[in-house]
Structure formats: structure tokens, C-alpha cells
Design an enzyme around this catalytic site. Structure first.
Site, PDB file in Angstrom:
ATOM      1  N   GLY A  42      57.026  55.083  -5.332  1.00 29.32           N
ATOM      2  CA  GLY A  42      56.090  55.402  -6.413  1.00 29.32           C
ATOM      3  C   GLY A  42      55.304  56.611  -5.964  1.00 29.32           C
ATOM      4  N   GLU A 140      53.356  59.991 -13.350  1.00 33.82           N
ATOM      5  CA  GLU A 140      54.212  58.806 -13.450  1.00 33.82           C
ATOM      6  C   GLU A 140      53.469  57.616 -14.066  1.00 33.82           C
ATOM      7  OE1 GLU A 140      58.044  58.274 -10.701  1.00 33.82           O
ATOM      8  OE2 GLU A 140      56.251  57.444  -9.781  1.00 33.82           O
ATOM      9  N   ALA A 251      59.423  64.417  -0.598  1.00 29.52           N
ATOM     10  CA  ALA A 251      58.967  65.632   0.094  1.00 29.52           C
ATOM     11  C   ALA A 251      57.779  66.230  -0.661  1.00 29.52           C
ATOM     12  CB  ALA A 251      60.091  66.655   0.175  1.00 29.52           C
ATOM     13  N   GLY A 252      57.868  66.177  -1.977  1.00 30.63           N
ATOM     14  CA  GLY A 252      56.777  66.709  -2.807  1.00 30.63           C
ATOM     15  C   GLY A 252      55.496  65.900  -2.617  1.00 30.63           C
ATOM     16  N   ARG A 286      63.639  62.590   7.067  1.00 28.69           N
ATOM     17  CA  ARG A 286      63.604  61.122   7.182  1.00 28.69           C
ATOM     18  C   ARG A 286      64.061  60.457   5.885  1.00 28.69           C
ATOM     19  NH1 ARG A 286      57.491  60.373   9.426  1.00 28.69           N
ATOM     20  NH2 ARG A 286      57.741  61.460  11.397  1.00 28.69           N
TER      21      ARG A 286
HETATM   22  P1  ATP Z   1      60.700  65.131  -4.464  1.00 26.54           P
HETATM   23  O1  ATP Z   1      62.099  64.954  -3.952  1.00 26.54           O
HETATM   24  O2  ATP Z   1      59.695  64.254  -3.836  1.00 26.54           O
HETATM   25  O3  ATP Z   1      60.613  65.163  -5.952  1.00 26.54           O
HETATM   26  P2  ATP Z   1      59.888  67.791  -4.788  1.00 26.54           P
HETATM   27  O4  ATP Z   1      61.084  68.287  -5.512  1.00 26.54           O
HETATM   28  O5  ATP Z   1      58.673  67.469  -5.569  1.00 26.54           O
HETATM   29  O6  ATP Z   1      60.284  66.565  -3.901  1.00 26.54           O
HETATM   30  P3  ATP Z   1      60.286  69.988  -3.088  1.00 26.54           P
HETATM   31  O7  ATP Z   1      59.908  71.268  -3.712  1.00 26.54           O
HETATM   32  O8  ATP Z   1      61.741  69.654  -3.000  1.00 26.54           O
HETATM   33  O9  ATP Z   1      59.446  68.846  -3.757  1.00 26.54           O
HETATM   34  O10 ATP Z   1      59.717  69.893  -1.609  1.00 26.54           O
HETATM   35  C1  ATP Z   1      58.335  69.868  -1.323  1.00 26.54           C
HETATM   36  C2  ATP Z   1      58.083  70.665  -0.085  1.00 26.54           C
HETATM   37  O11 ATP Z   1      58.832  70.122   1.016  1.00 26.54           O
HETATM   38  C3  ATP Z   1      58.520  72.132  -0.206  1.00 26.54           C
HETATM   39  O12 ATP Z   1      57.504  72.893  -0.828  1.00 26.54           O
HETATM   40  C4  ATP Z   1      58.761  72.472   1.258  1.00 26.54           C
HETATM   41  O13 ATP Z   1      57.532  72.718   1.904  1.00 26.54           O
HETATM   42  C5  ATP Z   1      59.336  71.167   1.827  1.00 26.54           C
HETATM   43  N1  ATP Z   1      60.816  71.166   1.750  1.00 26.54           N
HETATM   44  C6  ATP Z   1      61.593  70.720   0.741  1.00 26.54           C
HETATM   45  N2  ATP Z   1      62.907  70.897   1.005  1.00 26.54           N
HETATM   46  C7  ATP Z   1      62.961  71.449   2.222  1.00 26.54           C
HETATM   47  C8  ATP Z   1      64.026  71.876   3.082  1.00 26.54           C
HETATM   48  N3  ATP Z   1      65.311  71.755   2.718  1.00 26.54           N
HETATM   49  N4  ATP Z   1      63.703  72.404   4.292  1.00 26.54           N
HETATM   50  C9  ATP Z   1      62.415  72.536   4.695  1.00 26.54           C
HETATM   51  N5  ATP Z   1      61.359  72.158   3.931  1.00 26.54           N
HETATM   52  C10 ATP Z   1      61.614  71.630   2.713  1.00 26.54           C
HETATM   53  O1  RIB Z   2      58.516  61.121  -5.383  1.00 30.33           O
HETATM   54  C1  RIB Z   2      59.370  60.096  -4.944  1.00 30.33           C
HETATM   55  C2  RIB Z   2      59.158  58.855  -5.762  1.00 30.33           C
HETATM   56  O2  RIB Z   2      59.566  59.094  -7.089  1.00 30.33           O
HETATM   57  C3  RIB Z   2      59.973  57.663  -5.298  1.00 30.33           C
HETATM   58  O3  RIB Z   2      59.318  56.911  -4.315  1.00 30.33           O
HETATM   59  C4  RIB Z   2      60.217  56.893  -6.582  1.00 30.33           C
HETATM   60  O4  RIB Z   2      59.513  55.704  -6.664  1.00 30.33           O
HETATM   61  C5  RIB Z   2      59.828  57.847  -7.711  1.00 30.33           C
HETATM   62  O5  RIB Z   2      58.682  57.463  -8.281  1.00 30.33           O
END
Ligand code: ATP
Ligand code: RIB
Length: 305
Positions: A42, A140, A251-252, A286
């Protein structure tokens, strides 16, 4: 480092079901997966755990169902040091996210909102108290809830960071005056119609987001390309750190939590985004959502090995 910061996160709490496959199935195709597992997720809960692991005093505002997943997720928040006095356990069914992870660590997610869609907006706003330094929200939960907590925080002068995930259209105009608006690439496209690939498009999208929200900073998360910062005058792109990519899920969330705390501490958006890039890089190395969130020690030791 961040121990004095008082933060609240209003958002979703989900049970994540993660399925690994070499590639994503086509329509009508059935594939054999290589691995599966359950995780705590979440976007709201991930960000709350992200803040707490970094040492901030963190309160979660949200809702789970009266079921096993709900109990487990609340226990996990408590185990991570999150104050759950703002979490209702009276929802119909705890939210669930089905996450398909491909061979390159990229995800595709389907979310069943459940109790997350039952949060009461007035009740949620009641948890935004004067003593808070920071409010984090995502998209969300229902728009009405996000708008109500953000408005309350802005009224009280609390630093407000809006993470625009998941990708959807959202009335940014109803939350004018937030501190930071931070979408990823697909969220940027959903909000502006522009996919931020070239520097020109990053700037165009950032300008649209700023004029709609009147936020102080627009920070675009650009995946492996790092992030961008627009303050209304200057656009800066901060490249990502290089690391092993296993699972990009959360990661976001990780970036947003670390960036927000560092911004409160230093008042410097560029230092904050650099810390966000470090946290994001740790996260993609991870598996799982909340398991991706680094501790303050891991973050400060990043890159020193
Ligand atoms: P999520 O999968 O949680 O939706 P997101 O799409 O919101 O993630 P991303 O833009 O993919 O977010 O990633 C967030 C941050 O993580 C990026 O701004 C960067 O700092 C880091 N990051 C993402 N992908 C990579 C990568 N392949 N290598 C290094 N750093 C990364
Ligand atoms: O940002 C990642 C999250 O998006 C996951 O943990 C999943 O629950 C979805 O909400």
C-alpha cells in the site's frame, strides 16, 4: 538524523501478492510463474514505514478490514514504529494488490481498494494536528480524502508532499499551495498528457503541474534516469545512482519518504532529491514493498562500501 520530525501519512494499506514470471502473459495466455510471495504494501503504508525506518515520529491515517490481512498489516506498522491511532480497523475488506514482476524487475499492479476507499474525509482531516512538520499523501484513496487532509495541512502551515501514484487524473487545482508535487513518468502523463522523456517534455509537464497546483516544487521521478526538480525558474535533472535492479516496486514510495524528510531537515530540495535517488536505488535492489525501505544507517552508508 530525522528523529525530531513529526510526520503523518494519509493513504492506502494493502496486502501485496507478488508473482514472478519471466515475461507478462498476453491476453488469453496462461503462463507458469517462477515464484510467489506475500508482502506488506500500500503506497501509504510503505511511505509511513519508509519515514519511520529513517527515524521520524510517524502517524498513519488509513483503514483496513476486520480480517486477517488487516490485523497483520496493522501489526507490521506497529512493529516498524508507526503510530496507528489514525488507522480504523472497521473496514469491509483490507485492500489487496496483485503484483506481476517480470524478469527485469518491472511490475504491473492491480489494486482492489477495499477499506482504503471507505476512509472518512472529515475523520482523516481531524488527525492533521498543529504539531506536525510533514504530511505525505498519495492517490490510492478517494480524491475527497486526499483533498481534505491536504487542505487542512496547508491551512496549518505543514509541509505537504503529494506523491501522485497510482497514475490517474486528479483535481490538483483543489489543493493549491502544497510544498512538493511528485509524480513518476506514467503519473506525469496521466496528469499532463505529456510523457516526460526529453528535457523539453520534462519542462513542459513540470510547468503544467506547477500552474495547476501552485506548488513550491515539482519533482518528477524518472526511474533509472533519476529525478527532475522545477522551482518555477530553473529545471535541474539529478541522475540516478547505479545499482542492481531486482524489483522496482515501491521505489517511488521510498524516494518520496526519504526526499520529504531530508527536505524538512535541510530545507534544500536538491540535497533532498539526491537522498531520494539514493533511497530509490536501494529499494530497486530488494524484493517487496515495505522490505525495500532503508534505515537511516543504510542510507548514510550508501555508496561508501
Ligand atoms: P513504483 O514502482 O513504486 O511505482 P515509481 O515508478 O513511482 O516506482 P520510479 O520513478 O520508478 O518510481 O523510481 C523512483 C526513484 O527510484 C527514481 O527517481 C530513482 O531515484 C530510483 N530508481 C528507480 N529505478 C532505478 C534504477 N533502475 N536504478 C537506480 N535507481 C532507480
Ligand atoms: O507503490 C507500491 C505499492 O503500490 C504496492 O505496495 C501496492 O500495494 C500498490 O499499492
Amino acid at each position: 538524523m530525522y528523529g525530531k520530525i513529526k510526520a503523518a501519512v494519509a493513504g492506502s494499506i494493502n496486502a501485496d501478492l507478488i508473482l514472478r514470471t519471466e515475461r507478462v502473459p498476453d491476453s488469453g495466455e496462461s503462463l507458469t510463474g517462477t515464484e510467489y510471495g506475500h508482502a506488506n504494501g500500500g503506497k501509504g503504508a510503505n511511505q509511513a514505514i519508509g519515514l519511520a525506518r529513517l527515524g521520524a515520529q510517524t502517524k498513519m491515517i488509513g483503514k483496513v478490514g476486520k480480517d486477517e490481512n488487516g490485523r497483520r498489516l496493522v501489526e507490521n506498522l506497529i512493529a516498524n514504529g508507526v503510530d496507528v491511532s489514525g488507522v480504523s480497523t472497521e473496514g469491509s475488506q483490507t485492500g489487496l494488490a496483485a503484483i506481476i514482476l517480470d524478469g527485469e524487475g518491472r511490475n504491473r499492479i492491480i489494486v482492489y481498494e477495499g477499506a482504503n476507499a471507505e476512509i472518512d474525509s472529515d475523520e482523516a482531516a481531524g488527525f492533521i494536528t498543529d504539531d506536525l512538520d510533514l504530511l505525505l499523501v498519495q492517490f490510492e484513496t478517494r480524491e475527497e480524502v486526499v483533498v481534505s487532509v491536504v487542505r487542512e495541512a496547508i491551512k496549518k502551515g505543514i509541509t505537504t508532499v503529494i506523491d501522485c501514484g497510482p497514475a490517474k487524473q486528479f483535481a490538483l487545482e483543489k489543493m493549491r499551495g502544497a510544498t512538493v508535487i511528485t509524480p513518476n513518468e506514467t503519473e506525469t502523463e496521466a496528469l499532463t498528457g505529456i510523457y516526460p522523456e526529453s528535457e523539453k517534455d520534462i519542462l513542459k509537464a513540470s510547468e503544467i503541474l506547477m500552474s495547476r497546483s501552485n506548488a513550491r516544487f515539482i519533482v518528477l521521478k524518472l526511474g533509472e534516469n533519476g529525478c527532475s526538480v522545477w522551482d518555477g525558474e530553473t529545471l535541474r535533472i539529478l541522475p540516478a545512482y547505479k545499482g542492481n535492479v531486482v524489483d522496482t516496486t515501491a521505489a517511488g514510495d521510498c524516494f518520496t519518504a526519504a526526499m520529504a524528510l531530508e527536505f524538512i531537515r535541510s530545507g534544500d530540495i536538491y540535497t533532498a532529491c539526491d537522498i531520494g535517488n539514493k533511497a530509490g536505488c536501494i529499494s530497486v535492489g530488494r524484493i517487496g514493498a515495505d522490505a525495500s525501505m532503508p534505515t537511516a544507517k543504510e542510507l548514510s552508508e550508501f555508496g561508501k562500501q
